[in-house]
Motif scaffolding. Structure first.
Motif, PDB file in Angstrom:
ATOM      1  N   GLN A   1      67.751 110.605 -10.918  1.00 29.52           N
ATOM      2  CA  GLN A   1      68.518 109.820 -10.242  1.00 29.52           C
ATOM      3  C   GLN A   1      68.543 110.328  -8.649  1.00 29.52           C
ATOM      4  O   GLN A   1      68.536 109.703  -7.694  1.00 29.52           O
ATOM      5  N   ALA A   2      68.619 111.668  -8.691  1.00 23.89           N
ATOM      6  CA  ALA A   2      68.651 112.619  -7.321  1.00 23.89           C
ATOM      7  C   ALA A   2      67.333 112.079  -6.557  1.00 23.89           C
ATOM      8  O   ALA A   2      67.098 111.828  -5.261  1.00 23.89           O
ATOM      9  N   GLU A   3      66.358 112.124  -7.053  1.00 24.70           N
ATOM     10  CA  GLU A   3      65.010 111.947  -6.705  1.00 24.70           C
ATOM     11  C   GLU A   3      64.944 110.267  -6.303  1.00 24.70           C
ATOM     12  O   GLU A   3      64.383 110.152  -5.265  1.00 24.70           O
ATOM     13  N   LEU A   4      65.497 109.501  -7.063  1.00 24.89           N
ATOM     14  CA  LEU A   4      65.664 108.144  -6.601  1.00 24.89           C
ATOM     15  C   LEU A   4      66.341 107.978  -5.467  1.00 24.89           C
ATOM     16  O   LEU A   4      65.644 107.223  -4.430  1.00 24.89           O
ATOM     17  N   ALA A   5      67.161 108.540  -5.171  1.00 21.82           N
ATOM     18  CA  ALA A   5      68.062 108.354  -3.958  1.00 21.82           C
ATOM     19  C   ALA A   5      67.284 109.109  -2.636  1.00 21.82           C
ATOM     20  O   ALA A   5      67.138 108.247  -1.441  1.00 21.82           O
ATOM     21  N   SER A   6      66.465 110.031  -2.972  1.00 20.12           N
ATOM     22  CA  SER A   6      65.866 110.525  -1.621  1.00 20.12           C
ATOM     23  C   SER A   6      64.631 109.871  -1.502  1.00 20.12           C
ATOM     24  O   SER A   6      64.308 109.369  -0.228  1.00 20.12           O
ATOM     25  N   VAL A   7      63.782 109.232  -2.609  1.00 16.99           N
ATOM     26  CA  VAL A   7      62.555 108.469  -2.070  1.00 16.99           C
ATOM     27  C   VAL A   7      62.945 107.002  -1.575  1.00 16.99           C
ATOM     28  O   VAL A   7      62.206 106.612  -0.732  1.00 16.99           O
ATOM     29  N   ILE A   8      64.150 106.612  -1.931  1.00 15.17           N
ATOM     30  CA  ILE A   8      64.571 105.356  -1.313  1.00 15.17           C
ATOM     31  C   ILE A   8      64.841 105.444   0.235  1.00 15.17           C
ATOM     32  O   ILE A   8      64.294 104.627   1.031  1.00 15.17           O
ATOM     33  N   GLN A   9      65.449 106.451   0.480  1.00 12.42           N
ATOM     34  CA  GLN A   9      65.934 106.928   1.930  1.00 12.42           C
ATOM     35  C   GLN A   9      64.618 107.046   2.770  1.00 12.42           C
ATOM     36  O   GLN A   9      64.438 106.595   3.739  1.00 12.42           O
TER      37      GLN A   9
ATOM     38  N   ASP B   1      69.515 100.944   1.339  1.00 10.05           N
ATOM     39  CA  ASP B   1      69.776 102.155   1.670  1.00 10.05           C
ATOM     40  C   ASP B   1      71.215 102.826   1.483  1.00 10.05           C
ATOM     41  O   ASP B   1      71.568 104.052   1.036  1.00 10.05           O
ATOM     42  N   THR B   2      72.299 102.004   1.543  1.00  7.68           N
ATOM     43  CA  THR B   2      73.675 102.395   1.655  1.00  7.68           C
ATOM     44  C   THR B   2      73.972 102.710   0.207  1.00  7.68           C
ATOM     45  O   THR B   2      74.454 103.688  -0.196  1.00  7.68           O
ATOM     46  N   ALA B   3      73.255 102.104  -0.621  1.00 11.22           N
ATOM     47  CA  ALA B   3      73.503 102.224  -2.145  1.00 11.22           C
ATOM     48  C   ALA B   3      72.671 103.128  -2.718  1.00 11.22           C
ATOM     49  O   ALA B   3      72.769 103.477  -4.151  1.00 11.22           O
ATOM     50  N   SER B   4      71.762 103.856  -1.981  1.00  6.22           N
ATOM     51  CA  SER B   4      70.810 104.742  -2.762  1.00  6.22           C
ATOM     52  C   SER B   4      71.306 105.842  -3.467  1.00  6.22           C
ATOM     53  O   SER B   4      70.717 106.414  -4.535  1.00  6.22           O
ATOM     54  N   THR B   5      72.320 106.431  -2.757  1.00  3.56           N
ATOM     55  CA  THR B   5      73.141 107.475  -3.460  1.00  3.56           C
ATOM     56  C   THR B   5      73.955 107.002  -4.780  1.00  3.56           C
ATOM     57  O   THR B   5      74.563 108.276  -5.601  1.00  3.56           O
TER      58      THR B   5
ATOM     59  N   LEU C   1      58.512 103.975  -2.122  1.00  3.32           N
ATOM     60  CA  LEU C   1      59.439 102.849  -2.669  1.00  3.32           C
ATOM     61  C   LEU C   1      58.877 102.353  -4.155  1.00  3.32           C
ATOM     62  O   LEU C   1      59.607 102.176  -5.226  1.00  3.32           O
ATOM     63  N   GLY C   2      57.650 102.626  -4.365  1.00  2.97           N
ATOM     64  CA  GLY C   2      56.914 102.554  -5.671  1.00  2.97           C
ATOM     65  C   GLY C   2      57.814 103.344  -6.803  1.00  2.97           C
ATOM     66  O   GLY C   2      58.043 103.200  -7.778  1.00  2.97           O
ATOM     67  N   ARG C   3      57.701 104.682  -6.176  1.00  2.51           N
ATOM     68  CA  ARG C   3      58.325 105.821  -6.925  1.00  2.51           C
ATOM     69  C   ARG C   3      59.555 105.546  -7.331  1.00  2.51           C
ATOM     70  O   ARG C   3      60.224 105.706  -8.479  1.00  2.51           O
ATOM     71  N   ALA C   4      60.084 104.924  -6.290  1.00  2.00           N
ATOM     72  CA  ALA C   4      61.702 104.507  -6.480  1.00  2.00           C
ATOM     73  C   ALA C   4      61.794 103.299  -7.755  1.00  2.00           C
ATOM     74  O   ALA C   4      62.638 103.549  -8.585  1.00  2.00           O
ATOM     75  N   VAL C   5      60.893 102.465  -7.721  1.00  5.23           N
ATOM     76  CA  VAL C   5      60.822 101.431  -8.739  1.00  5.23           C
ATOM     77  C   VAL C   5      60.776 102.283 -10.142  1.00  5.23           C
ATOM     78  O   VAL C   5      61.364 101.873 -11.111  1.00  5.23           O
TER      79      VAL C   5
ATOM     80  N   THR D   1      65.275 105.654 -15.453  1.00  6.05           N
ATOM     81  CA  THR D   1      66.770 106.252 -15.632  1.00  6.05           C
ATOM     82  C   THR D   1      67.539 105.120 -16.011  1.00  6.05           C
ATOM     83  O   THR D   1      68.837 105.112 -16.049  1.00  6.05           O
ATOM     84  N   GLY D   2      67.118 104.016 -15.985  1.00  5.41           N
ATOM     85  CA  GLY D   2      68.083 102.557 -16.111  1.00  5.41           C
ATOM     86  C   GLY D   2      68.956 102.113 -15.314  1.00  5.41           C
ATOM     87  O   GLY D   2      70.048 101.754 -15.596  1.00  5.41           O
ATOM     88  N   ASN D   3      68.532 102.395 -14.270  1.00  6.28           N
ATOM     89  CA  ASN D   3      69.514 102.115 -12.999  1.00  6.28           C
ATOM     90  C   ASN D   3      69.183 100.462 -12.505  1.00  6.28           C
ATOM     91  O   ASN D   3      68.316 100.576 -11.542  1.00  6.28           O
ATOM     92  N   GLU D   4      69.693  99.510 -13.246  1.00  5.12           N
ATOM     93  CA  GLU D   4      69.354  98.320 -13.063  1.00  5.12           C
ATOM     94  C   GLU D   4      69.794  97.803 -11.742  1.00  5.12           C
ATOM     95  O   GLU D   4      69.168  96.969 -10.888  1.00  5.12           O
ATOM     96  N   GLU D   5      70.820  98.244 -11.211  1.00  5.08           N
ATOM     97  CA  GLU D   5      71.283  97.976  -9.723  1.00  5.08           C
ATOM     98  C   GLU D   5      70.332  98.389  -8.835  1.00  5.08           C
ATOM     99  O   GLU D   5      70.005  97.530  -7.791  1.00  5.08           O
ATOM    100  N   ALA D   6      69.743  99.761  -8.748  1.00  2.00           N
ATOM    101  CA  ALA D   6      68.831  99.956  -7.678  1.00  2.00           C
ATOM    102  C   ALA D   6      67.442  99.123  -7.970  1.00  2.00           C
ATOM    103  O   ALA D   6      67.007  98.662  -6.961  1.00  2.00           O
ATOM    104  N   THR D   7      67.069  98.885  -9.220  1.00  2.00           N
ATOM    105  CA  THR D   7      66.050  98.027  -9.384  1.00  2.00           C
ATOM    106  C   THR D   7      66.289  96.528  -8.758  1.00  2.00           C
ATOM    107  O   THR D   7      65.219  96.285  -8.242  1.00  2.00           O
ATOM    108  N   SER D   8      67.342  96.071  -8.814  1.00  2.00           N
ATOM    109  CA  SER D   8      67.430  94.675  -8.452  1.00  2.00           C
ATOM    110  C   SER D   8      67.679  94.844  -7.092  1.00  2.00           C
ATOM    111  O   SER D   8      67.157  93.894  -6.052  1.00  2.00           O
ATOM    112  N   ARG D   9      68.184  95.661  -6.195  1.00  2.00           N
ATOM    113  CA  ARG D   9      68.027  96.077  -4.900  1.00  2.00           C
ATOM    114  C   ARG D   9      66.770  96.153  -4.364  1.00  2.00           C
ATOM    115  O   ARG D   9      66.213  95.737  -3.164  1.00  2.00           O
TER     116      ARG D   9
END
Lengths: 381, 425
Positions: free
Chosen positions: B340-348, B414-418, B366-370, B376-384
């Protein structure tokens, strides 16, 4: 200014500069050595650790001397405080001391030790719980204490002649082993009915002036390490290794064989018999009687090697027996600490050395340097 | 009095020679009560952008939202309203009043609403002046130990150098907490995130001005439900050990490592602001000297202290083993939050690369973020993410940048990345 690497960290063994306050390797404080380096002027009171002793909170940290927090870990170095059962030291008299330690790899300390010293007698008892049998820590502690108490209460009186003393001590050692076995049954209760009931080895040495009498069941050992002369092992293991040695396999190879530690005799509810082998030795000149579990001798089996180690330690930490024992335990842990480690040492008191050897069953140690030495002749019973 | 407790999730077994110990520590507060229950006073400041760009629907919505927020502030709470442009002005209490904050009551509430109605928009945007005025106003009520502000803007911080804002944020860290909100698509996520991160608040995007009021209501309610004015996370590590990082990982990712203040040589404190009845997760990583197989030692004590008193302590342990089956296991909690921490940083990083025209990097990040969002089952991040990239293969992280991605969707991502999801237990 040159820094000379001349000190080893007491916690991790890494080389440190003698001016360092903390070990670079592990952060342990170097202000005070881990092992008591100075012989204490007064004999320390004999502790009575209970098997149930919870944790070491309150006592200083063994790694760095720091304060142990209520959570059971050192506030300074984070080392886990050891319970009294996992590590303790005894020094009932200035010339007698020992340390019993969990080692590094075993979750419990199944070794036990009980020491005694008064005007009539010095007694060292070590029992090593059989690790394949659960709760053997209960067995070993009960056994060691019961044996010590029998020895202390039944010391051969001064009226017994020199010639009769070895046999009298041997008989007392047999009684002590029997009492130890009975104590195990008392301590383990219903566990006696298990397929592998709690059980332990037994070795005891009594020092009566220059006379050293030892008895054993299993592979815990007694050594005689004279200050001058040839060191030797007084006991002879009841072990798979010894059976191999008896069949001509070299000692090093035998002791590293898979069955080396399979003991052939022991104390406990399933013991075939509990009568120890005994042997008496009349020492000449000063030296150390050393009783230990295999946690030490696994790393230093030959008497000559053990003697060299003890002399080296003595040169560094002085002649306080508990300090030497502590250092030997530290050394065994540094070799890996694969088993529980117990070491107890005593010096026969010099004032009895004029006693005449007699024609008893006892072995007589030749004066150094010996041209030859009578073979050990354990008085099997 | 609030009660805190800690739970530690880790694999304490290390292989021979290993030195790094990771643990997730869940801190839960209960019985916090309402703000001000346990200590002196509570102070709340509402800061709204009154620059020229706000003219129209945004200003009307902001004024309405400020009035809704005023309704949520309980009687007795010290409060003030600031209007900000290239300069900051106290809207309420009125500039000619002798006091800078007044305790809320019916009269103050209606006076404040009237003052808010009279706000006119003009000028530029210099947020450092807004925050510094808030600090001056808070300082007039030293008895109020719990201080919170909400800041709303619609534009870039264009009337001053970025360094002015950064300097103000640094100067004011620890003085009060601040939630920051951006309305519309002309503000900079990065600027508001700098404010909210340093001032222990949240950042969010409000796409539709009509939603500002509801958001303000929630922010003020949350603030007023925080009965613990200030708690600090403390991390003890043994002599000679190195704290690699201390990171809040839920509900949002915030790196706390550089916020360390020294309690003693072995213990660092990390401000966590005010607490209500809630739970937050922290990822602590410590490097200790390797010990022989069979050794056990404490690698960290993770504690919560309020008013200098330690209320709970979680123990992070290290045990060296030669049993690979024990040491190879990775704690599911540590794995989840590392992802999840890596997800936040790769999105930003991906969005920053895209903004800079580096499409290759943006596509990879962003591919890595997907991929991480799926793992990690972060469906909100997937939909954004789906609004910004075309996903060819979620598992492999193969994506293409959308040619016509909406600015608002990128800002929302971006704002929801964290924001993180909790590990499924």
């Amino acid at each position: 200014m040159d820094h000379v690497v001349s000190v080893a960290c007491p916690a991790c063994g890494a080389a440190v500069h003698d001016s360092d306050r903390f070990c670079e390797g592990c952060g342990a404080a170097l202000v005070a050595p881990a092992a008591p380096a100075e012989p204490s002027p007064e004999p320390s009171p004999q502790p009575s650790p209970e098997p149930s002793a919870a944790d070491g909170a309150g006592a200083p940290c063994r790694s760095c001397g720091g304060v142990v927090a209520a959570d059971g870990y050192c506030e300074q170095c984070g080392a886990l405080a050891v319970s009294e059962r996992d590590h303790w030291s005894e020094r009932p008299a200035p010339h007698v001391g020992g340390v019993c330690d969990r080692g590094r790899r075993h979750a419990r300390n199944e070794d036990a030790m009980a020491l005694h010293a008064d005007g009539a007698l010095t007694a060292l008892v070590v029992c090593d719980g059989v690790s394949s049998a659960p709760d053997s820590d209960l067995a070993s502690l009960a056994a060691a204490r019961a044996a010590r108490d029998v020895l202390a209460a039944g010391a051969v009186p001064a009226t017994v002649t020199e010639a009769a003393r070895p046999a009298a001590w041997s008989a007392l050692l047999v009684d002590a082993a029997a009492a130890a076995d009975a104590a195990i049954r008392g301590a383990v209760g219903d566990r006696a009915g298990r397929a592998e009931p709690p059980s332990c080895t037994f070795v005891a040495a009594v020092v009566d002036g220059p006379l050293v009498v030892t008895g054993w069941l299993g592979d815990s050992r007694t050594y005689w390490l004279p200050d001058a002369g040839t060191p030797r092992q007084l006991s002879a293991d009841d072990s798979g290794a010894n059976e191999l040695i008896a069949r001509g396999v070299p000692r090093a190879q035998a002791e590293s064989s898979p069955t080396a530690h399979a003991i052939t005799r022991w104390l406990g509810p399933d013991a075939p018999d509990v009568v120890p082998q005994t042997t008496a030795t009349r020492t000449q000149g000063p030296g150390w009687v050393l009783v230990c579990s295999d946690g030490l001798w696994n790393y230093c089996s030959e008497a000559a090697d053990l003697d060299a180690l003890v002399r080296d330690v003595e040169a560094r930490v002085g002649s306080a027996p508990d300090a030497i024992a502590a250092e030997l335990v530290t050394w065994a842990n540094a070799q890996g600490g694969h088993d529980n480690i117990t070491v107890a040492l005593a010096r026969p008191t010099g004032d009895s050395l004029q006693a005449e050897p007699t024609g008893s069953a006892a072995n007589v140690e030749a004066a150094p340097p010996p041209a030859s030495r009578p073979d050990l002749d354990p008085t099997d019973r | 009095m609030a009660e805190f407790r800690t739970e530690v999730f880790q694999n304490e077994f290390l292989s021979d020679g290993a030195t790094d110990v990771h643990a997730i520590v869940t801190v839960t507060a209960a019985g916090a009560g309402p703000a001000g229950a346990a200590q002196g006073g509570v102070a709340e400041i509402v800061i709204i952008d009154t620059s020229g760009s706000m003219e129209g629907a945004n200003l009307a919505a902001a004024k309405h939202a400020a009035q809704v927020a005023i309704d949520q502030i309980p009687d007795g709470t010290f409060f003030a309203v600031i209007g900000g442009s290239h300069v900051a002005q106290r809207v309420f209490p009125l500039p000619n009043w002798a006091v800078a904050m007044v305790p809320m009551d019916d009269r103050a509430r209606s006076d404040a609403k009237q003052a808010i109605s009279g706000i006119r928009s003009s000028g530029g945007t210099a947020m450092s002046t807004w925050l510094r005025l808030a600090d001056i106003i808070f300082a007039t009520v030293p008895q109020a130990t719990q201080r919170h502000a909400v800041l709303l803007t619609d534009g870039k911080n264009e009337s001053e150098a970025r360094t002015e804002l950064s300097r103000a944020v640094r100067d004011l860290t620890g003085h009060f907490q601040c939630d920051a909100r951006g309305v519309g698509e002309h503000w900079e996520v990065d600027e508001l995130r700098e404010i909210s991160t340093a001032l222990l608040g949240t950042v969010d995007l409000i796409a539709d001005p009509a939603d500002i009021a509801e958001d303000f209501r929630r922010i003020v309610q949350t603030s007023m439900a925080r009965g613990v004015a200030s708690a600090e996370l403390r991390v003890w590590a043994p002599q000679g050990a190195q704290v690699l990082f201390v990171r809040q990982v839920a509900p949002t990712v915030e790196d706390l490592t550089t916020r360390r203040t020294e309690v003693n040589a072995l213990t660092g404190a990390y401000a966590t602001g005010s607490w209500g009845d809630e739970s937050r997760d922290y990822h602590v990583a410590v490097r200790v000297a390797s010990k022989p197989v069979g050794s056990e030692q404490l690698a960290a004590r993770v504690q919560v202290a309020v008013g200098g008193e330690v209320l709970t302590s979680g123990l992070v342990k290290a045990r060296w083993t030669d049993d690979d089956a024990l040491s190879a296991r990775i704690s599911p909690e540590v794995a989840h939050y590392t992802g999840q921490a890596e997800l936040a940083s790769v999105i930003q990083e991906g969005l920053a690369a895209k903004a800079a025209g580096d499409e290759a990097t943006a596509t990879v990040k962003l591919g890595r973020a997907v991929q991480l969002a799926a793992e990690t089952g972060n469906e909100e991040a997937t939909s954004r993410l789906r609004r910004v990239v075309e996903i060819d293969d979620e598992e492999k992280g193969t994506v293409r940048l959308k040619r016509n991605a909406a600015k608002l969707d990128e800002m929302a991502l971006d704002t929801a990345s964290t924001k993180t999801t909790r590990v499924r237990r």
